[in-house]
Design a protein around this motif. Structure first.
Motif, short mmCIF file in Angstrom:
data_model
loop_
_atom_site.label_atom_id
_atom_site.label_comp_id
_atom_site.label_asym_id
_atom_site.label_seq_id
_atom_site.Cartn_x
_atom_site.Cartn_y
_atom_site.Cartn_z
N LEU A 18 0.89 -1.13 -0.10
CA LEU A 18 -0.10 0.07 -0.10
C LEU A 18 0.77 1.17 0.00
O LEU A 18 0.61 2.49 -0.60
CB LEU A 18 -1.01 -0.01 1.36
CG LEU A 18 -2.10 -1.06 1.27
CD1 LEU A 18 -2.79 -0.93 2.39
CD2 LEU A 18 -2.90 -0.81 0.16
N LEU A 19 1.85 1.40 0.55
CA LEU A 19 2.90 2.27 0.67
C LEU A 19 3.56 2.72 -0.47
O LEU A 19 3.60 3.85 -1.13
CB LEU A 19 4.09 2.24 1.61
CG LEU A 19 5.05 3.30 1.87
CD1 LEU A 19 4.50 4.52 2.54
CD2 LEU A 19 6.21 2.72 2.44
N ILE A 20 3.79 1.70 -1.55
CA ILE A 20 4.49 1.65 -2.64
C ILE A 20 3.32 2.35 -3.87
O ILE A 20 3.67 3.12 -4.52
CB ILE A 20 4.94 0.26 -3.17
CG1 ILE A 20 6.15 -0.24 -2.58
CG2 ILE A 20 5.33 0.48 -4.73
CD1 ILE A 20 6.58 -1.34 -2.80
N PHE A 21 2.14 1.63 -3.69
CA PHE A 21 1.13 2.34 -4.47
C PHE A 21 0.82 3.75 -4.14
O PHE A 21 0.29 4.74 -4.81
CB PHE A 21 -0.27 1.57 -4.34
CG PHE A 21 -0.20 0.23 -5.14
CD1 PHE A 21 0.06 0.29 -6.65
CD2 PHE A 21 -0.39 -1.04 -4.52
CE1 PHE A 21 0.23 -1.00 -7.22
CE2 PHE A 21 -0.14 -2.10 -5.24
CZ PHE A 21 -0.05 -1.96 -6.58
N SER A 22 0.82 4.23 -2.90
CA SER A 22 0.72 5.40 -2.63
C SER A 22 1.55 6.69 -2.76
O SER A 22 1.36 7.64 -3.43
CB SER A 22 0.10 5.70 -1.16
OG SER A 22 1.24 6.12 -0.14
N VAL A 23 3.00 6.17 -2.89
CA VAL A 23 3.91 6.73 -3.20
C VAL A 23 3.90 7.09 -4.51
O VAL A 23 4.02 8.33 -5.29
CB VAL A 23 5.33 6.37 -2.81
CG1 VAL A 23 6.48 7.08 -3.58
CG2 VAL A 23 5.60 6.43 -1.15
N ASN A 24 3.47 6.04 -5.63
CA ASN A 24 3.57 6.33 -6.98
C ASN A 24 2.19 7.29 -7.31
O ASN A 24 2.51 7.92 -8.48
CB ASN A 24 3.36 4.95 -7.68
CG ASN A 24 4.48 4.12 -7.62
OD1 ASN A 24 5.59 4.64 -7.55
ND2 ASN A 24 4.52 2.86 -7.77
N GLY A 25 1.15 7.11 -6.70
CA GLY A 25 0.07 8.05 -6.95
C GLY A 25 0.26 9.45 -6.49
O GLY A 25 -0.28 10.23 -7.39
#
Length: 59
Positions: A18-25
């Motif tokens: 979830l952290l990786i997806f939020s940073v990419n967003g």
């Protein structure tokens, strides 16, 4: 003990994903150009709307 550690590692893995997806967003959000507000888009008040009105107390 192994049940606790397995649940902990699963939750940590979900958290990392979830952290990786939020940073990419967030990176995509900041990459968009910022539009400046022009003078034509500013709201213009009419003299009747600018006059302060008296309000009665609700109590």
């Amino acid at each position: 003990m192994t049940v606790f550690l397995s649940i902990l590692f699963v939750l940590l893995a979900i958290n990392a994903i979830l952290l990786i997806f939020s940073v990419n967003g967030a990176k995509d959000k900041f990459a968009k150009p910022i539009r400046r507000i022009s003078d034509s888009s500013a709201t213009k008040l009419f003299p009747q709307e600018a006059i302060e009105t008296e309000y009665k107390k609700a109590v």
